[in-house]
Design an enzyme around this catalytic site. Structure first.
Site, PDB file in Angstrom:
ATOM      1  N   CYS A 173       0.864  -1.183   0.000  1.00  0.00           N
ATOM      2  CA  CYS A 173       0.000   0.000   0.000  1.00  0.00           C
ATOM      3  C   CYS A 173       0.903   1.236   0.000  1.00  0.00           C
ATOM      4  O   CYS A 173       1.805   1.352   0.831  1.00  0.00           O
ATOM      5  CB  CYS A 173      -0.899  -0.010   1.232  1.00  0.00           C
ATOM      6  N   CYS A 191      -8.138  -5.208 -10.191  1.00  0.00           N
ATOM      7  CA  CYS A 191      -7.668  -4.148 -11.078  1.00  0.00           C
ATOM      8  C   CYS A 191      -7.230  -2.978 -10.198  1.00  0.00           C
ATOM      9  O   CYS A 191      -8.058  -2.264  -9.647  1.00  0.00           O
ATOM     10  CB  CYS A 191      -8.815  -3.751 -12.008  1.00  0.00           C
ATOM     11  N   CYS A 198       0.291   3.152   3.560  1.00  0.00           N
ATOM     12  CA  CYS A 198       0.698   2.644   4.879  1.00  0.00           C
ATOM     13  C   CYS A 198       1.694   1.485   4.803  1.00  0.00           C
ATOM     14  O   CYS A 198       2.097   0.951   5.829  1.00  0.00           O
ATOM     15  CB  CYS A 198      -0.523   2.221   5.689  1.00  0.00           C
ATOM     16  N   CYS A 256      -7.430  -0.825   1.353  1.00  0.00           N
ATOM     17  CA  CYS A 256      -6.413  -1.368   2.242  1.00  0.00           C
ATOM     18  C   CYS A 256      -7.030  -1.556   3.632  1.00  0.00           C
ATOM     19  O   CYS A 256      -7.675  -0.655   4.155  1.00  0.00           O
ATOM     20  CB  CYS A 256      -5.241  -0.409   2.337  1.00  0.00           C
ATOM     21  N   CYS A 295      -5.241   1.037   6.435  1.00  0.00           N
ATOM     22  CA  CYS A 295      -5.431   2.493   6.449  1.00  0.00           C
ATOM     23  C   CYS A 295      -6.706   2.937   5.748  1.00  0.00           C
ATOM     24  O   CYS A 295      -7.003   4.132   5.732  1.00  0.00           O
ATOM     25  CB  CYS A 295      -4.214   3.194   5.854  1.00  0.00           C
TER      26      CYS A 295
HETATM   27 ZN   LIG Z   1      -2.783   1.087   3.506  1.00  0.00          ZN
END
Ligand SMILES: [Zn+2]
Length: 253
Positions: free
Chosen positions: A169, A241, A172, A218, A221
């Site tokens: 990510c 995607c 984060c 995610c 976060c």
């Molecule tokens: Zn994250």
């Protein structure tokens, strides 16, 4: 919780062979949210293994538990290999545990997600104000991650990346996708048929733009990553995607 004590007796004999037992306590009633009450109950029942309190239902949601008691058996790499809802099935659980303990490294590396850091990461949530995010992220990253924007196809850094490694990510740094599940979708966006762990992502129904899609966020976060569609390749048939701007690639060393 009283039943957990029963399973402890059954499985504690495998502790020195590599089995880790963790209890997760998700509260049903308000007094159960008080950690002191939970601590007292755990002591009264003679439970010796660690018990995690799940007051914000993060574990409950991540594992999609809908009833209790629910028992999960995870292998060394963190994948769920067996689960059971309700009482009983102790023999079946025991057989599963014995089978997994007997698995050698070679066998487990033949599975799809082998050698990736695919621990079920029940990490602490990252919470920041939009101002903080705006300061930390580039404008492209902020537009995708925090405003659920979509980058233009064939413009991102990763749609044509074929290097082995892990995609994290960009907000984060939680590990989200492995190059092992990446495929050429022809869409111009980095595409994967599976995440590193279901526990690291959130799926949300998104009905913007006049169509119903499933948004992927995610878990740690809450940032927007992309969408998942059901026209992907085997073995899952799914196409995650993603936006390159939402990811940060770490090349395998
Ligand atoms: Zn994250």
């Amino acid at each position: 919780m009283p039943r957990a004590a029963t399973s402890r007796r059954t499985f504690s004999s495998y502790r020195d062979k590599g089995l880790t037992i963790i209890g997760v306590h998700t509260p049903e009633l308000d007094p159960e949210r008080n950690i002191e009450n939970v601590r007292r109950e755990v002591a009264a029942l003679g439970i010796r293994y660690p018990v995690i309190t799940d007051n914000d239902f993060a574990t409950w949601s991540a594992y999609r538990v809908e009833a209790w008691p629910t028992m999960f058996v995870l292998d060394k790499s963190g994948r769920i290999r067996w689960m059971h809802v309700g009482e009983g099935a102790y023999d079946e659980a025991e057989q599963t545990i014995q089978r997994l303990l007997a698995e050698d490294e070679k066998q487990s590396s033949n599975t799809i997600e082998a050698n990736t850091p695919e621990k079920i990461e029940m990490t602490d949530k990252v919470v920041k104000s939009e101002q903080e995010w705006q300061k930390e992220l580039s404008s492209d990253q902020y537009y995708v991650l925090r405003q659920a924007g979509t980058e233009r196809a064939f413009t991102g850094a990763y749609w044509d990346n074929h290097e082995p490694g892990v995609y994290h990510c960009a907000a984060c740094a939680l590990a989200l996708f492995s190059s092992k599940t990446k495929f050429d979708s022809g869409t111009g966006w980095p595409s994967f048929y599976a995440p590193i762990s279901e526990a690291n992502i959130i799926k949300n129904t998104d009905s913007t733009l006049g169509m119903v899609r499933t948004e992927i966020k995610c878990r740690r976060c809450g940032s927007h990553l992309g969408h998942v569609f059901d026209d992907g390749p085997a073995p899952t048939g799914l196409r995650y995607c993603m936006n390159s701007a939402a990811l940060k690639f770490e090349k395998e060393k």
